[in-house]
Design an enzyme around this catalytic site. Structure first.
Site, PDB file in Angstrom:
ATOM      1  N   ASP A 127      -2.454   5.198   1.900  1.00  0.00           N
ATOM      2  CA  ASP A 127      -2.114   3.853   2.344  1.00  0.00           C
ATOM      3  C   ASP A 127      -0.655   3.889   2.817  1.00  0.00           C
ATOM      4  OD1 ASP A 127      -2.119   0.905   2.462  1.00  0.00           O
ATOM      5  OD2 ASP A 127      -0.897   1.053   0.642  1.00  0.00           O
TER       6      ASP A 127
ATOM      7  N   ASP B 214      -1.795   1.784  -3.572  1.00  0.00           N
ATOM      8  CA  ASP B 214      -1.047   1.059  -4.606  1.00  0.00           C
ATOM      9  C   ASP B 214      -1.620  -0.300  -4.961  1.00  0.00           C
ATOM     10  OD1 ASP B 214       1.203  -1.246  -3.286  1.00  0.00           O
ATOM     11  OD2 ASP B 214      -0.141  -0.105  -2.004  1.00  0.00           O
TER      12      ASP B 214
ATOM     13  N   ASP C 127       1.905   0.580   3.238  1.00  0.00           N
ATOM     14  CA  ASP C 127       2.792  -0.358   2.550  1.00  0.00           C
ATOM     15  C   ASP C 127       2.685  -0.198   1.040  1.00  0.00           C
ATOM     16  OD1 ASP C 127       3.746  -1.809   4.902  1.00  0.00           O
ATOM     17  OD2 ASP C 127       1.705  -2.569   5.050  1.00  0.00           O
TER      18      ASP C 127
END
Length: 215
Positions: free
Chosen positions: A9, A167, A11
Site C-alpha cells: 500500500d 496499514d 499512504d
C-alpha cells in the site's frame, strides 16, 4: 513466508502523506466555505480514496453538487502539492533494495489517483518498484481485488508466492479479497486495536522486521 512478489500500500505504509492530504482537504473545504478538519479526523478518513476522503470531510448533508466542487478543487490542489510535506518511512528504501537483491518483485497498489501514485513512487523510490498502480476509471478500488489482480498479471506473479503489506482495515480486506498473505505495519494511520478488530495479523513495527519475515 514463501515470497517472490511483495505488494505495498502507499499512504501510511511506504509514505507518510497525511500532512499534504490534510492541507489539500482543508484548502478545498475553505475554498467553498466549509469548516476545516483536524489531522486526527483526516487520519480516520484516509484509506478509501480521495472521493471518499472528501465525502467524509464535508459536513453531513452537503449537496452532491457542492461536494463534487470540493472534490475537484482537492484533486487540482493535491496534484500540485503531493510532495510538500510527504516523506518516506524509515527503512523502506533499504528494504526495497534488499528485496530486489534477493530477486523479489515489488509493487505499489493504492487508492490514490494513478497519476499521483506513479509520481510519488518515482520521486521517493525511483527504480525500486517493478509496478505502481492507483485508481483508474472503470476499475474498482481497494478493497476489491481488481487493482491487485492487474499487478499480479503485469508481474506474472502467483498469489501463493505474493505478500501484501498495508496499514489499514482497507488493506486487511484487500489482502483477504485477493487471497494473499498479509503483513500489517503499525507506523501508519490505524492503531493496533483498530486493526485487530478488523482481523489483522502479523504485525510489524519496523521495516527491518519485514525483511526478517520475508528473507
Amino acid at each position: 513466508m514463501n515470497c517472490k512478489t511483495v505488494i505495498f500500500d502507499m499512504d501510511g505504509t511506504i509514505l507518510d502523506t497525511i500532512d499534504d492530504l490534510a492541507d489539500s482537504v482543508n484548502h478545498s473545504l475553505k475554498t467553498y466555505g466549509f469548516p476545516s478538519r483536524s489531522l486526527e479526523e483526516i487520519r480516520t478518513f484516509i484509506g478509501n480514496g480521495l472521493a471518499q476522503l472528501i465525502h467524509l470531510s464535508v459536513p453531513a448533508g452537503t449537496a452532491e453538487q457542492e461536494e463534487k466542487k470540493v472534490f475537484e478543487e482537492q484533486k487540482r490542489y493535491y496534484a500540485l502539492h503531493t510532495a510538500d510535506k510527504t516523506k518516506p518511512y524509515e527503512g523502506i528504501a533499504e528494504l526495497l533494495r534488499t528485496l530486489k537483491e534477493h530477486g523479489i518483485k515489488t509493487a505499489v497498489v493504492s487508492n490514490k489517483n494513478d497519476t499521483n501514485v506513479k509520481a510519488l513512487s518515482e520521486k521517493y523510490y525511483k527504480g525500486l518498484f517493478d509496478a505502481s498502480i492507483g485508481v483508474r476509471d472503470g476499475v474498482p478500488r481497494k478493497p476489491a481485488p481488481d487493482l491487485v489482480n492487474i499487478v499480479l498479471k503485469e508481474l506474472n506473479a502467483f498469489k501463493n508466492e505474493t505478500v501484501y503489506i498495508g496499514d489499514s482495515e482497507v488493506d486487511v480486506a484487500t489482502a483477504k479479497n485477493s487471497g494473499l498473505k498479509m503483513i500489517t505495519v503499525l507506523w501508519g494511520y490505524r492503531t493496533r486495536e483498530e486493526l485487530l478488530d478488523k482481523g489483522a495479523e502479523n504485525f510489524v513495527t519496523t521495516a527491518d522486521e519485514i525483511r526478517e519475515i520475508l528473507i
